[in-house]
Design a protein around this motif. Structure first.
Motif, PDB file in Angstrom:
ATOM      1  N   GLU A 294       3.632 -31.036  56.993  1.00  0.00           N
ATOM      2  CA  GLU A 294       4.521 -31.580  55.609  1.00  0.00           C
ATOM      3  C   GLU A 294       5.408 -32.396  56.421  1.00  0.00           C
ATOM      4  O   GLU A 294       5.827 -32.586  57.566  1.00  0.00           O
ATOM      5  CB  GLU A 294       4.867 -30.489  54.821  1.00  0.00           C
ATOM      6  N   GLU A 295       6.134 -33.209  55.830  1.00  0.00           N
ATOM      7  CA  GLU A 295       6.881 -34.555  56.227  1.00  0.00           C
ATOM      8  C   GLU A 295       8.155 -33.695  56.988  1.00  0.00           C
ATOM      9  O   GLU A 295       8.779 -32.569  56.375  1.00  0.00           O
ATOM     10  CB  GLU A 295       7.477 -35.369  55.202  1.00  0.00           C
ATOM     11  N   ASP A 296       8.639 -34.140  58.088  1.00  0.00           N
ATOM     12  CA  ASP A 296       9.869 -33.727  58.436  1.00  0.00           C
ATOM     13  C   ASP A 296       9.702 -32.360  59.627  1.00  0.00           C
ATOM     14  O   ASP A 296      10.429 -32.094  59.875  1.00  0.00           O
ATOM     15  CB  ASP A 296      11.066 -33.491  57.826  1.00  0.00           C
ATOM     16  N   ARG A 297       8.440 -31.915  59.557  1.00  0.00           N
ATOM     17  CA  ARG A 297       7.959 -31.073  60.525  1.00  0.00           C
ATOM     18  C   ARG A 297       7.890 -31.590  61.631  1.00  0.00           C
ATOM     19  O   ARG A 297       7.219 -32.616  61.864  1.00  0.00           O
ATOM     20  CB  ARG A 297       6.897 -30.020  60.025  1.00  0.00           C
ATOM     21  N   ASP A 298       7.854 -30.698  62.850  1.00  0.00           N
ATOM     22  CA  ASP A 298       7.318 -31.286  64.297  1.00  0.00           C
ATOM     23  C   ASP A 298       5.867 -31.300  64.182  1.00  0.00           C
ATOM     24  O   ASP A 298       5.087 -30.642  63.516  1.00  0.00           O
ATOM     25  CB  ASP A 298       7.733 -30.304  65.376  1.00  0.00           C
ATOM     26  N   ALA A 299       5.428 -32.174  65.036  1.00  0.00           N
ATOM     27  CA  ALA A 299       3.980 -32.612  64.885  1.00  0.00           C
ATOM     28  C   ALA A 299       3.343 -31.859  65.694  1.00  0.00           C
ATOM     29  O   ALA A 299       3.000 -32.289  66.857  1.00  0.00           O
ATOM     30  CB  ALA A 299       3.982 -34.358  65.318  1.00  0.00           C
ATOM     31  N   ARG A 300       3.264 -30.517  65.609  1.00  0.00           N
ATOM     32  CA  ARG A 300       2.388 -29.845  66.199  1.00  0.00           C
ATOM     33  C   ARG A 300       1.027 -29.242  65.299  1.00  0.00           C
ATOM     34  O   ARG A 300       1.178 -28.538  64.235  1.00  0.00           O
ATOM     35  CB  ARG A 300       3.250 -28.375  66.527  1.00  0.00           C
ATOM     36  N   LEU A 301       0.047 -29.881  65.634  1.00  0.00           N
ATOM     37  CA  LEU A 301      -1.198 -29.529  64.912  1.00  0.00           C
ATOM     38  C   LEU A 301      -2.470 -29.808  65.678  1.00  0.00           C
ATOM     39  O   LEU A 301      -2.253 -30.172  66.764  1.00  0.00           O
ATOM     40  CB  LEU A 301      -1.144 -30.410  63.660  1.00  0.00           C
ATOM     41  N   PHE A 302      -3.539 -29.283  65.211  1.00  0.00           N
ATOM     42  CA  PHE A 302      -4.859 -29.644  65.829  1.00  0.00           C
ATOM     43  C   PHE A 302      -5.910 -29.925  64.913  1.00  0.00           C
ATOM     44  O   PHE A 302      -5.932 -29.673  63.549  1.00  0.00           O
ATOM     45  CB  PHE A 302      -5.150 -28.479  66.781  1.00  0.00           C
ATOM     46  N   VAL A 303      -6.860 -30.583  65.441  1.00  0.00           N
ATOM     47  CA  VAL A 303      -8.082 -30.863  64.701  1.00  0.00           C
ATOM     48  C   VAL A 303      -9.473 -29.939  65.252  1.00  0.00           C
ATOM     49  O   VAL A 303      -9.728 -29.840  66.383  1.00  0.00           O
ATOM     50  CB  VAL A 303      -8.453 -32.511  64.926  1.00  0.00           C
TER      51      VAL A 303
END
Length: 339
Positions: A294-303
């Motif tokens: 979600e907005e303003d969270r650190d960009a820690r994600l994967f696909v």
């Protein structure tokens, strides 16, 4: 990153792309995309012992105390025998594996005092995965790391360490209810920031946990391997927030995919709740701004590759992530934080 985005704390599937700027999620563009990929918030492994990466699958046939009880369990003896360089190299390999499989951070109970904390920092140097390192064995680890990780109330008095962590505004976690329920009240008396295991509990313990709002980290694969039993995740979830950890690398791969699948099939909780356990519940314990897309969270994600041989044809993306996906399905990992 685009695909079916598991958005927000409820992981509602949204078709579109995630916009990232300056290490944070700047927004989500909802629009049709030509892919079945699944975009997932990166995991937070809420309980690890990375140091025993030097002794994977050692100790066949040994019980809990023989394996990991301080000061002379097999793990502790092997750690004393290993060189500093060997320990750091082994930890680095485990952290690299965790990072490549979508784990953004871990909460590490680090043996070896201040030197152990320093070894963990050295192992993580140059990697994007973050270690929230809770030292053990001496009070100086609190200043050197991110807090104190106590072995258990039956193993010693930890009031001084708890006072020090509170003054330093750092984390204090403690094992409890792993062998039996006898150390749970002692652990709760310390007013910890979180408890680990809670396999064996009495109703009074659950009431105290609920009253104090103390979160619990469960490690079901480890508990099964050591003969401790398995936690009643559904019952714990009725009383408090539950997060997920993989525990000792000596006993289990630090794969959150394996831990999620086991937890989901073991317990009477939804796949959505298990994914919460593996992401933002652990992040909340550690005070990290991740685990949610979600907005303003650190960009820690994967696909995840939604067209892999394993995942192709999935109908429910949350269940697919929790109960079916594995390391081999990870297409891309992004672990960024705001400057």
């Amino acid at each position: 990153m685009e695909g079916r985005i598991l958005h927000g704390t409820a992981f509602e599937p949204v078709e579109g792309r995630v916009i990232v700027a300056d290490g944070q999620i700047a927004g989500i563009e909802e629009e049709p995309v030509d892919t079945d990929d699944i975009v997932v918030p990166a995991f937070v492994n809420a309980h690890t012992h990375i140091g025993d990466s030097i002794a994977k699958d050692a100790g066949e046939g040994l019980g809990l105390d023989e394996l990991v009880a301080p000061p002379d369990g097999l793990k502790h003896r092997l750690l004393r025998e290993a060189t500093y360089e060997e320990t750091v190299a082994a930890m680095e390999r485990s952290l690299s594996f965790m990072q490549s499989s979508g784990t953004a951070a871990c909460i590490e109970f680090r043996e070896g005092g201040v030197e152990g904390v320093r070894a963990m920092a050295e192992a993580a140097e140059g990697l994007a995965i973050e270690s929230v390192t809770l030292g053990r064995d001496e009070i100086a680890v609190i200043e050197a790391g991110d807090g104190f990780g106590a072995s258990g109330a039956r193993d010693g008095e930890f009031g001084r360490e708890r006072t020090a962590t509170r003054k330093a505004d750092k984390l204090f976690g403690i094992h409890a209810g792993e062998r039996d329920p006898d150390d749970v009240n002692g652990a709760l008396d310390l007013d910890p920031d979180f408890l680990v295991h809670m396999v064996h509990t009495d109703p009074i313990h659950l009431d105290r946990v609920a009253d104090r709002g103390v979160p619990v980290v469960v490690c079901p694969r480890s508990n099964l391997v050591t003969g401790a039993g398995t936690p009643d995740i559904a019952q714990l979830a009725e009383h408090t927030t539950v997060a997920l950890g993989t525990d000792n690398v000596m006993l289990n791969s630090p794969s959150m995919f394996r831990e999620m699948e086991f937890a989901a099939k073991l317990s009477d909780v939804s796949a959505r709740y298990v994914l919460k356990m593996a992401t933002h519940h652990g992040a909340d314990i550690a005070g990290l701004n991740c685990g949610v897309i979600e907005e303003d969270r650190d960009a820690r994600l994967f696909v995840l590759d939604g067209d892999s041989d394993n995942l192709t044809g999935y109908k429910n993306p949350v269940r697919a992530v929790v109960r079916r996906a594995g390391v081999g399905d990870v297409r891309e990992v992004l672990l960024e934080t705001a400057d």
